[in-house]
Design a protein around this motif. Sequence first.
Motif, PDB file in Angstrom:
ATOM      1  N   UNK A  61     -19.617 -34.699  -5.244  1.00 32.21           N
ATOM      2  CA  UNK A  61     -19.280 -33.535  -4.416  1.00 32.21           C
ATOM      3  C   UNK A  61     -18.116 -33.835  -3.477  1.00 32.21           C
ATOM      4  N   UNK A  62     -18.148 -35.002  -2.821  1.00 38.09           N
ATOM      5  CA  UNK A  62     -17.067 -35.337  -1.894  1.00 38.09           C
ATOM      6  C   UNK A  62     -15.733 -35.451  -2.621  1.00 38.09           C
ATOM      7  N   UNK A  63     -15.730 -36.089  -3.787  1.00 37.25           N
ATOM      8  CA  UNK A  63     -14.486 -36.247  -4.534  1.00 37.25           C
ATOM      9  C   UNK A  63     -14.006 -34.903  -5.080  1.00 37.25           C
ATOM     10  N   UNK A  64     -14.958 -34.066  -5.451  1.00 36.78           N
ATOM     11  CA  UNK A  64     -14.593 -32.717  -5.917  1.00 36.78           C
ATOM     12  C   UNK A  64     -13.875 -31.951  -4.808  1.00 36.78           C
ATOM     13  N   UNK A  65     -14.402 -32.016  -3.601  1.00 36.18           N
ATOM     14  CA  UNK A  65     -13.758 -31.341  -2.467  1.00 36.18           C
ATOM     15  C   UNK A  65     -12.381 -31.946  -2.194  1.00 36.18           C
ATOM     16  N   UNK A  66     -12.281 -33.277  -2.343  1.00 41.81           N
ATOM     17  CA  UNK A  66     -10.994 -33.939  -2.102  1.00 41.81           C
ATOM     18  C   UNK A  66      -9.956 -33.497  -3.135  1.00 41.81           C
ATOM     19  N   UNK A  67     -10.372 -33.409  -4.407  1.00 36.90           N
ATOM     20  CA  UNK A  67      -9.424 -33.007  -5.451  1.00 36.90           C
ATOM     21  C   UNK A  67      -9.045 -31.513  -5.307  1.00 36.90           C
ATOM     22  N   UNK A  68      -9.956 -30.711  -4.832  1.00 33.81           N
ATOM     23  CA  UNK A  68      -9.615 -29.302  -4.575  1.00 33.81           C
ATOM     24  C   UNK A  68      -8.510 -29.244  -3.523  1.00 33.81           C
ATOM     25  N   UNK A  69      -8.659 -30.059  -2.474  1.00 32.22           N
ATOM     26  CA  UNK A  69      -7.623 -30.107  -1.440  1.00 32.22           C
ATOM     27  C   UNK A  69      -6.307 -30.652  -2.002  1.00 32.22           C
ATOM     28  N   UNK A  70      -6.405 -31.737  -2.797  1.00 35.55           N
ATOM     29  CA  UNK A  70      -5.192 -32.334  -3.387  1.00 35.55           C
ATOM     30  C   UNK A  70      -4.449 -31.327  -4.257  1.00 35.55           C
ATOM     31  N   UNK A  71      -5.200 -30.519  -4.997  1.00 32.17           N
ATOM     32  CA  UNK A  71      -4.570 -29.612  -5.958  1.00 32.17           C
ATOM     33  C   UNK A  71      -3.809 -28.479  -5.289  1.00 32.17           C
ATOM     34  N   UNK A  72      -4.039 -28.287  -3.996  1.00 33.53           N
ATOM     35  CA  UNK A  72      -3.306 -27.238  -3.282  1.00 33.53           C
ATOM     36  C   UNK A  72      -1.968 -27.737  -2.757  1.00 33.53           C
ATOM     37  N   UNK A  73      -1.732 -29.061  -2.837  1.00 30.52           N
ATOM     38  CA  UNK A  73      -0.455 -29.604  -2.383  1.00 30.52           C
ATOM     39  C   UNK A  73       0.649 -29.223  -3.358  1.00 30.52           C
ATOM     40  N   UNK A  74       1.835 -29.010  -2.819  1.00 32.22           N
ATOM     41  CA  UNK A  74       2.949 -28.547  -3.653  1.00 32.22           C
ATOM     42  C   UNK A  74       3.253 -29.515  -4.784  1.00 32.22           C
ATOM     43  N   UNK A  75       3.207 -30.823  -4.495  1.00 32.53           N
ATOM     44  CA  UNK A  75       3.552 -31.797  -5.523  1.00 32.53           C
ATOM     45  C   UNK A  75       2.525 -31.845  -6.654  1.00 32.53           C
ATOM     46  N   UNK A  76       1.346 -31.252  -6.421  1.00 31.95           N
ATOM     47  CA  UNK A  76       0.307 -31.234  -7.451  1.00 31.95           C
ATOM     48  C   UNK A  76       0.104 -29.852  -8.055  1.00 31.95           C
ATOM     49  N   UNK A 144     -20.049 -31.585 -18.712  1.00 33.97           N
ATOM     50  CA  UNK A 144     -20.843 -31.189 -17.541  1.00 33.97           C
ATOM     51  C   UNK A 144     -20.023 -31.246 -16.257  1.00 33.97           C
ATOM     52  N   UNK A 145     -18.708 -31.458 -16.422  1.00 31.96           N
ATOM     53  CA  UNK A 145     -17.836 -31.636 -15.271  1.00 31.96           C
ATOM     54  C   UNK A 145     -17.107 -30.369 -14.861  1.00 31.96           C
ATOM     55  N   UNK A 146     -15.983 -30.571 -14.151  1.00 31.79           N
ATOM     56  CA  UNK A 146     -15.265 -29.462 -13.518  1.00 31.79           C
ATOM     57  C   UNK A 146     -13.762 -29.627 -13.687  1.00 31.79           C
ATOM     58  N   UNK A 147     -13.091 -28.525 -14.050  1.00 33.01           N
ATOM     59  CA  UNK A 147     -11.636 -28.452 -13.979  1.00 33.01           C
ATOM     60  C   UNK A 147     -11.248 -27.944 -12.592  1.00 33.01           C
ATOM     61  N   UNK A 148     -10.165 -28.523 -12.036  1.00 31.93           N
ATOM     62  CA  UNK A 148      -9.670 -28.057 -10.737  1.00 31.93           C
ATOM     63  C   UNK A 148      -8.163 -27.846 -10.874  1.00 31.93           C
ATOM     64  N   UNK A 149      -7.708 -26.632 -10.570  1.00 27.70           N
ATOM     65  CA  UNK A 149      -6.281 -26.317 -10.667  1.00 27.70           C
ATOM     66  C   UNK A 149      -5.896 -25.406  -9.511  1.00 27.70           C
ATOM     67  N   UNK A 150      -4.929 -25.866  -8.707  1.00 29.58           N
ATOM     68  CA  UNK A 150      -4.409 -25.101  -7.576  1.00 29.58           C
ATOM     69  C   UNK A 150      -5.539 -24.568  -6.680  1.00 29.58           C
ATOM     70  N   UNK A 151      -6.464 -25.494  -6.364  1.00 25.99           N
ATOM     71  CA  UNK A 151      -7.534 -25.152  -5.427  1.00 25.99           C
ATOM     72  C   UNK A 151      -8.697 -24.401  -6.038  1.00 25.99           C
TER      73      UNK A 151
END
Length: 629
Positions: A61-76, A144-151
């Motif tokens: 859960x913590x890493x999922x939240x971190x990657x959601x935040x990362x994916x909102x960065x312009x470089x990502x 059973x995982x999750x895709x994360x794209x642009x938040x």
Amino acid sequence: MDETAHGAAARPGTLPQARLFNSRNVQSGVSVMVNGMPRALEGERNTIQTVVELVDDASYKNLRDMRISDSTQRQNSACIYLLGHSSSAIEETATEIFRSDQIFKLNRNQSGEKELDDYLEGQRQRAEILQQDLEARIRQNLMAGTFIFQGRPKAVTELNSGNLVQAANAQVQEAAEEVYHKYAEAPVQADGALAERFLKTERIDSIISKNDPLDLVKRDGGAPIDTSHRAIISIREYLEQHGTVDGRKLLDDFYAAPFGWSKDTTRYIVAAMLTADQVKLRISGEDVTVRGDVALNALRNNNSFNRIGISLQTTPPDPEAMLRAADRLLTLTGEQVMPMKEEISRTVTRFFPDYQRNYAPLATQLQNLGLPGVERAQGIQDSLAEILKGDASDASGRLGGEECPLYDDLLWARAVSKAFENGINDEVRNARVLLDEVQRLPKVGVLAILQEKTTETREELANLLQREDFHEHASNLRTCVNFLETAISKGCEGLQKEYQDQFYRHRQKVLGMTEWPMLGADAQADFANRIDALQVQVKPGLDGIRELLNHRYIMDSTIQTIRQEIVKIATEVAEAEKQEKETTATIALKPVIRSMQDLDSLIADLTALKSQLEQGSVVRIQFTEEKYK
């Protein structure tokens, strides 16, 4: 182990892909997250990247939240994160794969014994079977995982409930439509001759659909070109922002996100804008604003288009562009130049012919050394020839853009030429020799160890020699070369010891031959001298290794010849001694033994021969019956 599991999570193969407007394929590169850093597996140059990461349940859960935040960065913004669940079974299986794989790799050169070979083959097969099991487990856990794209997180099963590849393709489709959101303005893959056919159409209002797939031509009796078309507006806005740009840069920028247009399609749109008096072409130092042979030749193909300048016809001289051009000339020439068109052109006319002469050999030098940048060096000559045409009247436009490929190319050429003057070419040649020679060494004994220990350094050195900025890494190059030379010297010393040990073994075996004592002192001394002459001491290095390999063959061949000669001489000596010591004894033999006295007499005669046999004589017996006649 962690790397083994993540590598299995996204093994290189068919990349996730999508199709835009049924006309363009878009593939996503695939990377895995190893120790918090993405490591590319395939397609690292693709705009869209899918980063796969396995996470234990406690951290998910913590890493999922971190990657959601990362994916909102312009470089990502073009990055898709795929988070899957890790497990102890995956960790254990990955560990077992790594262990079996290491056992096989570290011992495969010690083959020769059947039991060992069978064991190593069993380890290799076990690693393969476990790899299949690992991949199946990981696919299941990724499903059973999750895709994360642009938040935006999205369960994998939401995209496809049973097929990971199809789910990934669906996610890439969504990403591609956003990353290339302006592809819809020109969603065609034009053929290479479309711009030329468009310009050759005399009555533009009667152009056929084949030559105008975007319907840029209006047929309502007004202006011939629809300048409100979104594709034309995008290029116009781009030119308003950048001023005069090289054709190559324009094609590259519109090929990249967010447009994704094919380069042939972009040329066709520019041809329409030229027809509509929207743009002017800068060709050979002159502005071209009409459809004619000069414009036709310039827009005929991408190569010719790369060398021209494009700008809006209504764009006035840009003071900021003049300042940029003057600053760049100061860096290139060391001369303070007034930011005026005439001064810029005059300075270019003074200095750039020298650049043509000074950098002319660069392409050949790079090619001879097998270094990258040959096309770039050749392109510099073409660009210099272009900018000097027409008294360098287009110099301010070419050198004053926000980005200036020619300026970057000239700085690169100057740095590379300086590096050659400082002798980096000799370093490169030496590096090439080391890489080639170490690769070609026999993969046995200390030489196999040498190759194993230098694998990473040789890979790093090979990568350095594939970079256009190799000259900026002269220190790293020298470090790699020094490391290889040191390792080769140590390898040579090890090979020298192997050779010496083998020499002593050969020598002892020859001196221990059963035939050796049968040789005379002179022959023994001669053979000993011939054997001792096989000793060799070499200077550590590649030459020493080559010399030892050659001498090892000579030693084996010579020892074999010496052994054969010793056997031959010993046989001859034995035959000679046999002939020299042979004696003849005559024994009377009664044809019939009638009494013990007759038998004792025969035994006494035979016993009398023992003294001759003990002296080494060969006794030839002649039996006679004369005594009893």
